[in-house]
Design an enzyme around this catalytic site. Structure first.
Site, PDB file in Angstrom:
ATOM      1  N   ASP A   4       0.807  -1.224   0.000  1.00 37.54           N
ATOM      2  CA  ASP A   4       0.000   0.000   0.000  1.00 37.54           C
ATOM      3  C   ASP A   4       0.840   1.275   0.000  1.00 37.54           C
ATOM      4  O   ASP A   4       0.431   2.302   0.550  1.00 37.54           O
ATOM      5  CB  ASP A   4      -0.975   0.013   1.200  1.00 37.54           C
ATOM      6  CG  ASP A   4      -1.876  -1.197   1.225  1.00 37.54           C
ATOM      7  OD1 ASP A   4      -2.240  -1.667   0.135  1.00 37.54           O
ATOM      8  OD2 ASP A   4      -2.208  -1.680   2.324  1.00 37.54           O
ATOM      9  N   LYS A  60       1.871   1.936  -5.170  1.00 38.52           N
ATOM     10  CA  LYS A  60       2.406   1.319  -6.393  1.00 38.52           C
ATOM     11  C   LYS A  60       1.490   1.583  -7.591  1.00 38.52           C
ATOM     12  O   LYS A  60       1.947   1.899  -8.682  1.00 38.52           O
ATOM     13  CB  LYS A  60       2.560  -0.207  -6.202  1.00 38.52           C
ATOM     14  CG  LYS A  60       3.573  -0.581  -5.124  1.00 38.52           C
ATOM     15  CD  LYS A  60       3.639  -2.075  -4.904  1.00 38.52           C
ATOM     16  CE  LYS A  60       2.383  -2.646  -4.267  1.00 38.52           C
ATOM     17  NZ  LYS A  60       2.123  -2.189  -2.887  1.00 38.52           N
ATOM     18  N   GLY A  86      -4.393  -4.479  -3.767  1.00 42.72           N
ATOM     19  CA  GLY A  86      -5.415  -3.467  -4.032  1.00 42.72           C
ATOM     20  C   GLY A  86      -4.685  -2.211  -4.459  1.00 42.72           C
ATOM     21  O   GLY A  86      -4.043  -1.569  -3.649  1.00 42.72           O
ATOM     22  N   HIS A  87      -4.722  -1.902  -5.760  1.00 43.37           N
ATOM     23  CA  HIS A  87      -3.965  -0.774  -6.286  1.00 43.37           C
ATOM     24  C   HIS A  87      -4.945   0.308  -6.740  1.00 43.37           C
ATOM     25  O   HIS A  87      -5.831   0.041  -7.553  1.00 43.37           O
ATOM     26  CB  HIS A  87      -3.069  -1.232  -7.439  1.00 43.37           C
ATOM     27  CG  HIS A  87      -2.023  -2.238  -7.011  1.00 43.37           C
ATOM     28  ND1 HIS A  87      -1.149  -2.832  -7.870  1.00 43.37           N
ATOM     29  CD2 HIS A  87      -1.711  -2.716  -5.775  1.00 43.37           C
ATOM     30  CE1 HIS A  87      -0.338  -3.653  -7.196  1.00 43.37           C
ATOM     31  NE2 HIS A  87      -0.678  -3.606  -5.926  1.00 43.37           N
ATOM     32  N   GLN A  97       2.083  -6.201  -3.052  1.00 48.05           N
ATOM     33  CA  GLN A  97       2.558  -6.268  -1.667  1.00 48.05           C
ATOM     34  C   GLN A  97       3.860  -5.468  -1.507  1.00 48.05           C
ATOM     35  O   GLN A  97       4.066  -4.501  -2.226  1.00 48.05           O
ATOM     36  CB  GLN A  97       2.737  -7.716  -1.193  1.00 48.05           C
ATOM     37  CG  GLN A  97       1.445  -8.498  -1.040  1.00 48.05           C
ATOM     38  CD  GLN A  97       0.879  -9.038  -2.336  1.00 48.05           C
ATOM     39  OE1 GLN A  97       1.570  -9.712  -3.076  1.00 48.05           O
ATOM     40  NE2 GLN A  97      -0.370  -8.767  -2.618  1.00 48.05           N
TER      41      GLN A  97
HETATM   42  P1  GDP Z   1      -0.728   0.183  -3.559  1.00 49.59           P
HETATM   43  O1  GDP Z   1      -1.304  -1.086  -3.031  1.00 49.59           O
HETATM   44  O2  GDP Z   1       0.742   0.274  -3.306  1.00 49.59           O
HETATM   45  O3  GDP Z   1      -1.055   0.438  -4.992  1.00 49.59           O
HETATM   46  O4  GDP Z   1      -1.382   1.362  -2.727  1.00 49.59           O
HETATM   47  P2  GDP Z   1      -2.959   1.511  -2.363  1.00 49.59           P
HETATM   48  O5  GDP Z   1      -3.655   1.983  -3.574  1.00 49.59           O
HETATM   49  O6  GDP Z   1      -3.464   0.309  -1.668  1.00 49.59           O
HETATM   50  O7  GDP Z   1      -2.879   2.643  -1.253  1.00 49.59           O
HETATM   51  C1  GDP Z   1      -2.320   3.890  -1.501  1.00 49.59           C
HETATM   52  C2  GDP Z   1      -3.389   4.965  -1.265  1.00 49.59           C
HETATM   53  O8  GDP Z   1      -2.788   6.230  -1.208  1.00 49.59           O
HETATM   54  C3  GDP Z   1      -4.411   5.039  -2.382  1.00 49.59           C
HETATM   55  O9  GDP Z   1      -5.644   5.432  -1.835  1.00 49.59           O
HETATM   56  C4  GDP Z   1      -3.853   6.131  -3.292  1.00 49.59           C
HETATM   57  O10 GDP Z   1      -4.862   6.804  -4.043  1.00 49.59           O
HETATM   58  C5  GDP Z   1      -3.247   7.052  -2.282  1.00 49.59           C
HETATM   59  N1  GDP Z   1      -2.053   7.782  -2.732  1.00 49.59           N
HETATM   60  C6  GDP Z   1      -1.074   7.380  -3.584  1.00 49.59           C
HETATM   61  N2  GDP Z   1      -0.116   8.332  -3.655  1.00 49.59           N
HETATM   62  C7  GDP Z   1      -0.487   9.321  -2.829  1.00 49.59           C
HETATM   63  C8  GDP Z   1       0.103  10.571  -2.442  1.00 49.59           C
HETATM   64  O11 GDP Z   1       1.191  10.942  -2.863  1.00 49.59           O
HETATM   65  N3  GDP Z   1      -0.590  11.338  -1.534  1.00 49.59           N
HETATM   66  C9  GDP Z   1      -1.794  10.946  -1.024  1.00 49.59           C
HETATM   67  N4  GDP Z   1      -2.387  11.733  -0.142  1.00 49.59           N
HETATM   68  N5  GDP Z   1      -2.373   9.768  -1.361  1.00 49.59           N
HETATM   69  C10 GDP Z   1      -1.725   8.984  -2.250  1.00 49.59           C
HETATM   70  P1  IMO Z   2      -0.852  -4.308  -2.166  1.00 49.44           P
HETATM   71  O1  IMO Z   2      -0.391  -4.869  -3.494  1.00 49.44           O
HETATM   72  C1  IMO Z   2      -0.913  -4.656   2.156  1.00 49.44           C
HETATM   73  C2  IMO Z   2      -1.001  -8.695   3.850  1.00 49.44           C
HETATM   74  C3  IMO Z   2      -2.241  -9.109   4.586  1.00 49.44           C
HETATM   75  C4  IMO Z   2      -1.640 -10.039   5.612  1.00 49.44           C
HETATM   76  C5  IMO Z   2      -0.532 -10.735   4.835  1.00 49.44           C
HETATM   77  C6  IMO Z   2      -0.906 -12.102   4.266  1.00 49.44           C
HETATM   78  O2  IMO Z   2      -2.140  -3.591  -2.232  1.00 49.44           O
HETATM   79  O3  IMO Z   2       0.241  -3.517  -1.550  1.00 49.44           O
HETATM   80  P2  IMO Z   2      -2.403 -12.873   2.218  1.00 49.44           P
HETATM   81  O4  IMO Z   2      -3.852 -12.646   1.927  1.00 49.44           O
HETATM   82  O5  IMO Z   2      -1.491 -12.324   1.160  1.00 49.44           O
HETATM   83  O6  IMO Z   2      -2.078 -14.283   2.556  1.00 49.44           O
HETATM   84  O7  IMO Z   2      -2.130 -12.024   3.566  1.00 49.44           O
HETATM   85  O8  IMO Z   2      -0.201  -9.858   3.765  1.00 49.44           O
HETATM   86  N1  IMO Z   2      -1.215  -8.203   2.472  1.00 49.44           N
HETATM   87  C7  IMO Z   2      -1.137  -6.917   2.098  1.00 49.44           C
HETATM   88  N2  IMO Z   2      -0.962  -5.813   2.843  1.00 49.44           N
HETATM   89  N3  IMO Z   2      -1.014  -4.549   0.816  1.00 49.44           N
HETATM   90  C8  IMO Z   2      -1.172  -5.660   0.064  1.00 49.44           C
HETATM   91  O9  IMO Z   2      -1.150  -5.622  -1.282  1.00 49.44           O
HETATM   92  C9  IMO Z   2      -1.285  -6.914   0.702  1.00 49.44           C
HETATM   93  N4  IMO Z   2      -1.466  -8.180   0.277  1.00 49.44           N
HETATM   94  C10 IMO Z   2      -1.407  -8.968   1.362  1.00 49.44           C
HETATM   95  O10 IMO Z   2      -2.897  -8.020   5.172  1.00 49.44           O
HETATM   96  O11 IMO Z   2      -1.031  -9.291   6.641  1.00 49.44           O
HETATM   97 MG    MG Z   3      -2.850  -1.720  -1.801  1.00 48.45          MG
END
Ligand code: GDP
Ligand code: IMO
Ligand code: MG
Length: 429
Positions: free
Chosen positions: A13, A16, A40-41, A223
């Protein structure tokens, strides 16, 4: 270097999806190489918000998007995501989307087992996403998996199903559950097969061909390094290798094809699920980071745990993954703090450590050593150039890159695609 490998350098999170989307318009192909729909991207483009779990983030810009063999694929989750995205106006067809035909499938029995184990573990649970990721990877290395290519030969699946069901039925019996309903499983697979098969192919072949033609390939990690099954906070990890090296094996290209390694790094730290987290803040400051950063899981909606930036962990992730440069994200979330802290080392039973130890008990026991800096007046939110940043925010970035021994290539200042500062182009360097 014509290609870029994007990986998370913390516990996932990091942003990415946003960075891959920003880079995707300059790439010829985007490839997912590990993980599954536990990811979850989030992509924000103007008024539109796209949440992708399985589809590579390049699909939104119409870039050729590929699911590599290293991914575990839930065909029903894929169909649901396909429907959602096409409903949002995204075009997905056999010209811009392909799935490796040697990808192992996540089946309902994997989700069942994931849930049963977590339930039985009580407070010792991993806190998985409940998507069946771990059990599916177990079956892959256990040589019991049903794969995408098997969907074209369902009438010849008997002996494979014997092996798979013998294994699962024994485990299910241990949890007091009925055996796998083979007829229902086969019927479900037969129903979903045509949808998946229209995209299935030996993607290694297609990727090698476009690479020879000089294409820029963008590898999209899921991840983060601290969730890697070898290098992460074991056993509180996911079941795949999340490090940059997996980009090659998980897509069918050699390691010389993966190019610039771009580590995505959040300006503070978050984690979802259980496990050690040295800089976690269970106070008002942690609360404030979570609120300002909207730190709720994209997949499960769980509240993410929050804490200060941990330079020890990120330095380690960058070393382990050979990170060439980082994208520092969510800098804007630190706007308005009087003071900000960075963890520069740990204390463990009277000793000072400059690395994160491997043993779970040591990982849980380390105490962070902090360095405090002044925060900044003014805002970084929405900044698109270095000149837009307050001087003190620049000092923070510089201190981060010094401590992690890795240069900053990009800075992200909001969820929006264009609110990104380019310091060093990963496709050119
Ligand atoms: P990922 O799993 O690495 O793709 O990240 P996620 O999408 O799960 O979580 C990142 C969250 O931060 C999302 O809600 C993005 O829209 C948000 N985000 C990404 N870059 C920035 C940033 O530079 N500033 C802020 N405030 N939010 C951001
Ligand atoms: P993105 O790509 C954050 C965490 C789960 C748990 C552990 C194992 O959005 O960054 P699993 O279901 O993979 O067996 O769970 O890994 N986890 C993540 N945490 N971002 C993710 O993906 C994750 N995918 C798995 O919360 O701790
Ligand atoms: Mg994510």
């Amino acid at each position: 270097m014509a290609s870029v490998t994007v990986i998370g350098a913390q516990w996932g999170d990091e942003g990415k999806g946003k960075i891959v989307d920003w880079l995707a318009s300059r790439a010829d192909a985007v490839v997912r190489f590990q993980g599954g729909h536990n990811a979850g991207h989030t992509l924000v483009v103007g008024e539109q918000v796209y949440k992708l779990s399985l589809l590579p983030s390049g699909i939104v810009t119409g870039t050729l998007s590929i699911i590599g063999n290293g991914v575990v694929l839930d065909p029903w989750a894929l169909k649901a995501e396909f429907d959602k995205l096409t409903g949002q106006g995204v075009t997905i067809n056999a010209d811009n989307f392909a799935i490796a035909d040697n990808c192992p499938l996540i089946l309902p029995l994997h989700r069942d087992l994931d849930g049963l184990r977590e339930q039985a573990a009580g407070s010792g649970k991993i806190g998985t996403t409940g998507r069946g990721i771990g059990p599916a990877y177990e079956d892959k290395v256990g040589r019991r998996a049903i794969r995408v290519c098997d969907l074209a030969h369902l009438d010849a699946l008997d002996s494979q199903l014997d092996r798979l069901c013998a294994h699962h039925d024994a485990l299910r019996a241990g949890f007091g559950q009925p055996p796998v309903d083979r007829a229902a499983l086969l019927a479900d697979l037969a129903e979903i097969a045509p949808f998946v098969l229209q995209f299935a192919q030996p993607v290694w072949k297609r990727l090698n061909k476009v690479r020879k033609a000089g294409a820029r390939i963008l590898f999209e990690g899921a991840q983060g390094v601290l969730l890697d099954v070898d290098h992460g906070t074991y056993p509180f990890v996911t079941s795949s290798n999340t490090v940059s090296g997996t980009a090659a094996s998980g897509s069918g290209l050699g390691p010389n094809a993966t190019g610039f390694v771009l580590g995505i790094v959040k300006a503070y730290t978050t984690r979802v699920g259980s496990g050690p987290f040295p800089t976690e803040l269970e106070d008002e400051t942690g609360q404030r980071l979570g609120e300002r950063g909207h730190e709720f899981g994209t997949v499960t909606g769980r509240k993410r745990r929050c804490g200060w930036f941990d330079a020890v962990l990120v330095r380690q992730s960058c070393a382990i993954s050979g990170v060439t440069g980082i994208a520092l994200t969510k800098l804007d979330v630190l706007d308005g703090f009087d003071k900000v802290k960075i963890c520069t080392g740990y204390r463990l039973r009277g000793k000072v450590l400059d690395y994160f130890p491997s043993h779970a008990a040591d990982q849980a026991a380390v105490e962070p050593i902090y360095e405090e800096m002044d925060g900044w007046q003014g805002t970084t939110a929405g900044a698109r150039s270095w000149a837009d940043l307050p001087a003190q925010a620049i000092k923070y970035i510089q201190r981060v890159q010094e401590l992690i021994e890795t240069p900053v290539a990009l800075v992200s200042t909001s969820p929006e695609r264009e609110d990104t500062i380019l310091v060093r182009d990963p496709f050119v360097d």
